[in-house]
Design a protein around this motif. Sequence first.
Motif: not given
Length: 128
Positions: A13-14, A9, A16-17
């Motif tokens: 993070r951004d 993975d 995914k958000i």
Amino acid sequence: MEETPNKPDDTPRDYKIMALLLQSRGVEDCDPSVINLLLEFSHRYTVDVLQDALVYAEHAKKNEIDMEDVRLAIQGRVNYSFTSPPEKEFLLELAEERNKHPLPLIPEKYGVRLPPEKHTLTGVNFHI
């Protein structure tokens, strides 16, 4: 927006958000470039708001940006950047006015009508 199995993975993070935000609004599947465009838009909007807030803070001779500066910057952006579409009644009036005039008749000649050769870019523009 599905993640591929058997792969480490390494999704940011951004990303995914933003995918979770879209899913929470009912978007089950979309092109990955949509998420990238939304991330770019949100980044640009945030930077613009903070730059405006900095200008407001400097104008007020403050050393730091406070919540009032950010609120004022957001209010200015909303009034400047986002507009609501015209009312349906207005669009219907425009359509009715436009549709009062009939379309021009179709001419008897068919095909593409080109201007005289002296006015075209491919025409001969010199004499020997």
